[in-house]
Write an enzyme that holds these catalytic residues in place. Structure first.
Site, PDB file in Angstrom:
ATOM      1  N   LYS A  52     -34.211  25.562  -1.556  1.00  0.00           N
ATOM      2  CA  LYS A  52     -33.878  25.004  -2.872  1.00  0.00           C
ATOM      3  C   LYS A  52     -33.037  23.733  -2.715  1.00  0.00           C
ATOM      4  O   LYS A  52     -33.278  22.725  -3.385  1.00  0.00           O
ATOM      5  CB  LYS A  52     -33.143  26.055  -3.723  1.00  0.00           C
ATOM      6  CG  LYS A  52     -34.048  27.208  -4.138  1.00  0.00           C
ATOM      7  CD  LYS A  52     -33.295  28.376  -4.789  1.00  0.00           C
ATOM      8  CE  LYS A  52     -34.250  29.544  -5.032  1.00  0.00           C
ATOM      9  NZ  LYS A  52     -33.617  30.725  -5.648  1.00  0.00           N
ATOM     10  N   GLN A  96     -27.733  33.271  -5.987  1.00  0.00           N
ATOM     11  CA  GLN A  96     -28.879  33.897  -5.333  1.00  0.00           C
ATOM     12  C   GLN A  96     -28.723  35.418  -5.331  1.00  0.00           C
ATOM     13  O   GLN A  96     -27.663  35.947  -4.993  1.00  0.00           O
ATOM     14  CB  GLN A  96     -29.021  33.346  -3.902  1.00  0.00           C
ATOM     15  CG  GLN A  96     -30.286  33.774  -3.199  1.00  0.00           C
ATOM     16  CD  GLN A  96     -31.575  33.212  -3.834  1.00  0.00           C
ATOM     17  OE1 GLN A  96     -31.549  32.170  -4.487  1.00  0.00           O
ATOM     18  NE2 GLN A  96     -32.679  33.905  -3.665  1.00  0.00           N
ATOM     19  N   ASP A 119     -31.913  29.571 -13.827  1.00  0.00           N
ATOM     20  CA  ASP A 119     -32.697  30.711 -13.338  1.00  0.00           C
ATOM     21  C   ASP A 119     -33.312  31.493 -14.497  1.00  0.00           C
ATOM     22  O   ASP A 119     -34.173  32.351 -14.284  1.00  0.00           O
ATOM     23  CB  ASP A 119     -31.785  31.662 -12.545  1.00  0.00           C
ATOM     24  CG  ASP A 119     -32.048  31.624 -11.049  1.00  0.00           C
ATOM     25  OD1 ASP A 119     -33.180  31.286 -10.665  1.00  0.00           O
ATOM     26  OD2 ASP A 119     -31.124  31.942 -10.284  1.00  0.00           O
TER      27      ASP A 119
END
Ligand code: GUN
Length: 291
Positions: A52, A96, A119
């Site tokens: 990412k 994450q 997200d």
């Protein structure tokens, strides 16, 4: 059989974002900025977060990687999120998953400012998605929708069978595929560990989305000939012949299934790169909304 090449489609999206981000900077505006938090040393998470951050660099975005030890306290993590919420330079925040057991995923996700929730996991984002209100869509399902769009796969009126009911993939992709957009307008069946007659339900699917995390679970006799197969699985399977000691396996028995379907995503190189492209799109959109 044709390949739904996520690497190629993701590159096209990233190229477009890079032009737009560069243009912003030429105009004296700020570059989009993603802040990623990684807690602990989960090998797969390390790889995903590194990918990412690298994608941000390649696309002309700013990124900040915040690493925390496995035993970092939940309270301190929530404090860090609050400081990123308040930082006007940060457009997107991602933590994450999975997190260590002593930290509550729910508390952490709820702490992120919905305006920076790239997200798409915050209940506000999820609620808007369910209502069909524009919002940040979760990166993996959004990436799948972008892939279907890129390859102009017809979804209207099709029966989509989704394997898995996770908040990250199964549930949101079911909502998006059954929505009234294009891609969308599918009749959706969600299957999970308690589903009876899974094989016969899968055989009815014009589109299969496999997101259960069991390597090569979907066999050729479970697939309707000509189906579109989207493989979200990405499990590390031990392989001493590889330098890394493992190889990546999807949820679909690719070698047996691929000759029997119309389109299929490879693993790696299918859904994975699209997830990152979708995250970048969300971060870019957050940046233009704020600035
Ligand atoms: N873990 C697995 N997939 C994801 C994702 O899309 N976002 C985050 N933050 N964690 C994940």
């Amino acid at each position: 059989m044709q390949i739904l090449d996520g690497k190629l489609a993701a590159q096209a999206i990233k190229d477009g974002l890079k032009i737009s981000a560069t243009q912003r900077v030429i105009e004296g505006k700020k570059a989009p900025h993603l802040a990623a938090i990684l807690v602990g040393n989960n090998g797969a998470s390390e790889t995903y977060v590194a990918a990412k951050v690298k994608a941000c660099e390649e696309t002309g975005f700013k990124s900040t990687l915040i690493r925390m030890e496995e035993d970092f306290s939940e309270y301190k993590l929530l404090e860090k999120i609050e400081s990123l919420n308040q930082d006007p330079d940060v457009d997107g925040i991602l933590v994450q998953l999975p997190l260590p057991k002593h930290i509550s995923d729910k508390k952490v996700i709820n702490a992120i400012d919905p305006g920076k929730d790239v997200d798409g996991f915050h209940p506000v984002s999820v609620g808007k998605m369910v209502e069909g209100i524009p919002t940040f869509l979760p990166a993996t399902p959004y990436g799948i929708m972008l892939l279907l769009e890129h390859y102009k796969i017809e979804t209207k009126g099709k029966h989509a069978v989704v394997l898995g009911r996770s908040n990250i993939v199964g549930r949101p992709i079911s909502i998006l595929l059954s929505g009234s957009g294009n891609p969308g307008n599918c009749t959706v069946t969600i299957c999970h560990s308690h589903t009876k007659d899974l094989s016969s339900i899968c055989q009815q699917g014009d589109i299969i989305v496999a997101a259960i995390g069991i390597p090569e679970f979907v066999k050729v006799d479970m697939i309707k000939p000509g189906a579109v197969v989207i493989d979200v699985g990405i499990t590390r399977v031990a392989d001493p012949s590889k330098k890394s000691g493992f190889r990546l396996r999807g949820d679909v028995d690719f070698d047996a299934v691929s000759p029997n379907c119309s389109w299929i995503t490879p693993v790696p190189g299918g859904v994975g790169p699209m997830t990152i492209a979708a995250l970048l799109k969300n971060t870019f959109n957050s940046c233009i909304q704020k600035n």
